[in-house]
Scaffold this motif. Structure first.
Motif, PDB file in Angstrom:
ATOM      1  N   ALA A  14       1.042  -0.902   0.311  1.00  0.00           N
ATOM      2  CA  ALA A  14      -0.133   0.239   0.009  1.00  0.00           C
ATOM      3  C   ALA A  14       0.947   1.395   0.145  1.00  0.00           C
ATOM      4  CB  ALA A  14      -1.074   0.145   0.992  1.00  0.00           C
ATOM      5  N   GLN A  15       1.611   1.231   1.022  1.00  0.00           N
ATOM      6  CA  GLN A  15       3.057   2.473   0.551  1.00  0.00           C
ATOM      7  C   GLN A  15       3.594   2.356  -0.663  1.00  0.00           C
ATOM      8  OE1 GLN A  15       5.401   1.013   3.575  1.00  0.00           O
ATOM      9  NE2 GLN A  15       4.907   2.313   5.264  1.00  0.00           N
ATOM     10  N   GLU A  17       2.042   2.125  -3.198  1.00  0.00           N
ATOM     11  CA  GLU A  17       1.067   2.055  -4.558  1.00  0.00           C
ATOM     12  C   GLU A  17       1.210   3.672  -4.128  1.00  0.00           C
ATOM     13  OE1 GLU A  17      -3.584   1.234  -4.697  1.00  0.00           O
ATOM     14  OE2 GLU A  17      -2.430  -0.271  -4.264  1.00  0.00           O
ATOM     15  N   ALA A  18       0.752   3.663  -3.087  1.00  0.00           N
ATOM     16  CA  ALA A  18       0.830   5.357  -2.248  1.00  0.00           C
ATOM     17  C   ALA A  18       2.210   6.561  -3.428  1.00  0.00           C
ATOM     18  CB  ALA A  18       0.852   5.807  -1.715  1.00  0.00           C
ATOM     19  N   LYS A  19       2.985   5.647  -3.390  1.00  0.00           N
ATOM     20  CA  LYS A  19       4.275   6.552  -4.064  1.00  0.00           C
ATOM     21  C   LYS A  19       4.358   6.307  -5.881  1.00  0.00           C
ATOM     22  CE  LYS A  19       7.267   5.712  -0.512  1.00  0.00           C
ATOM     23  NZ  LYS A  19       8.829   4.457  -0.378  1.00  0.00           N
ATOM     24  N   LEU A  21       1.119   6.231  -6.500  1.00  0.00           N
ATOM     25  CA  LEU A  21       0.119   7.435  -7.567  1.00  0.00           C
ATOM     26  C   LEU A  21       0.645   8.224  -7.117  1.00  0.00           C
ATOM     27  CD1 LEU A  21      -2.718   5.947  -5.550  1.00  0.00           C
ATOM     28  CD2 LEU A  21      -2.890   5.886  -8.210  1.00  0.00           C
ATOM     29  N   GLU A  22       1.796   9.073  -6.667  1.00  0.00           N
ATOM     30  CA  GLU A  22       2.443  10.476  -6.290  1.00  0.00           C
ATOM     31  C   GLU A  22       3.180  10.487  -7.704  1.00  0.00           C
ATOM     32  OE1 GLU A  22       6.040  12.437  -3.978  1.00  0.00           O
ATOM     33  OE2 GLU A  22       4.389  11.639  -3.343  1.00  0.00           O
ATOM     34  N   SER A  25       0.425  11.024 -10.728  1.00  0.00           N
ATOM     35  CA  SER A  25       0.309  12.731 -10.479  1.00  0.00           C
ATOM     36  C   SER A  25       1.089  13.647 -10.936  1.00  0.00           C
ATOM     37  CB  SER A  25      -0.309  12.940  -9.019  1.00  0.00           C
ATOM     38  OG  SER A  25      -0.745  14.277  -8.890  1.00  0.00           O
TER      39      SER A  25
END
Length: 141
Positions: A14-15, A17-19, A21-22, A25
């Motif tokens: 999940a961490q 994945e967040a990176k 997604l960043e 963006s």
């Protein structure tokens, strides 16, 4: 694998994945900025072309600045194009990474559900074996 280990692996995924997604963006914003810059450059170029086509007399200094702008615009356009190419490549790579991470997390979630089901079944079996009423029923018969 233990459910706790699977849960930690999911947290790490999940961490990541967040990176990713960043990154998606950020690269999307870079592409939008490049499109904006390309639009501004085109607008300036069109105004410069229109001023030359108007038939007005232009001073040598204005002509020199216009020539410098035209030369600079070519360099800026190539930089914008290079930025767009890099951003698109990085965006595509990030999207592929995101797809892999989502698949990985779905597999982890399935393994976690299965591990919890197994643990629950073992606990129920153990609890059923430890019940005193099972022995009492066999004594009554």
């Amino acid at each position: 694998m233990k459910p706790e280990t699977l849960a930690r692996l999911d947290l790490l995924a999940a961490q990541r994945e967040a990176k990713v997604l960043e990154t998606i963006s950020r690269q999307t914003a870079t592409l939008e900025q490049a499109a904006y810059q390309r639009g501004m450059l085109t607008s300036y170029r069109d105004r410069l072309t229109a001023s030359w086509q108007g038939g007005e007399v232009v001073s040598a200094a204005q002509a020199r600045r216009a020539g410098q702008f035209a030369a600079g615009a070519l360099g800026a356009e190539s930089q914008i194009a290079a930025t767009e190419i890099r951003a698109k490549e990085q965006l595509e790579a990030a999207i592929a990474d995101l797809a892999r991470l989502k698949l990985h997390r779905r597999k982890l979630a399935e393994r976690l559900r299965e591990a919890r089901r197994r643990m629950l079944a073992v606990a129920e079996l153990k609890a059923a074996q430890d019940l005193p009423w099972c022995r009492a029923v066999s004594d009554v018969s």
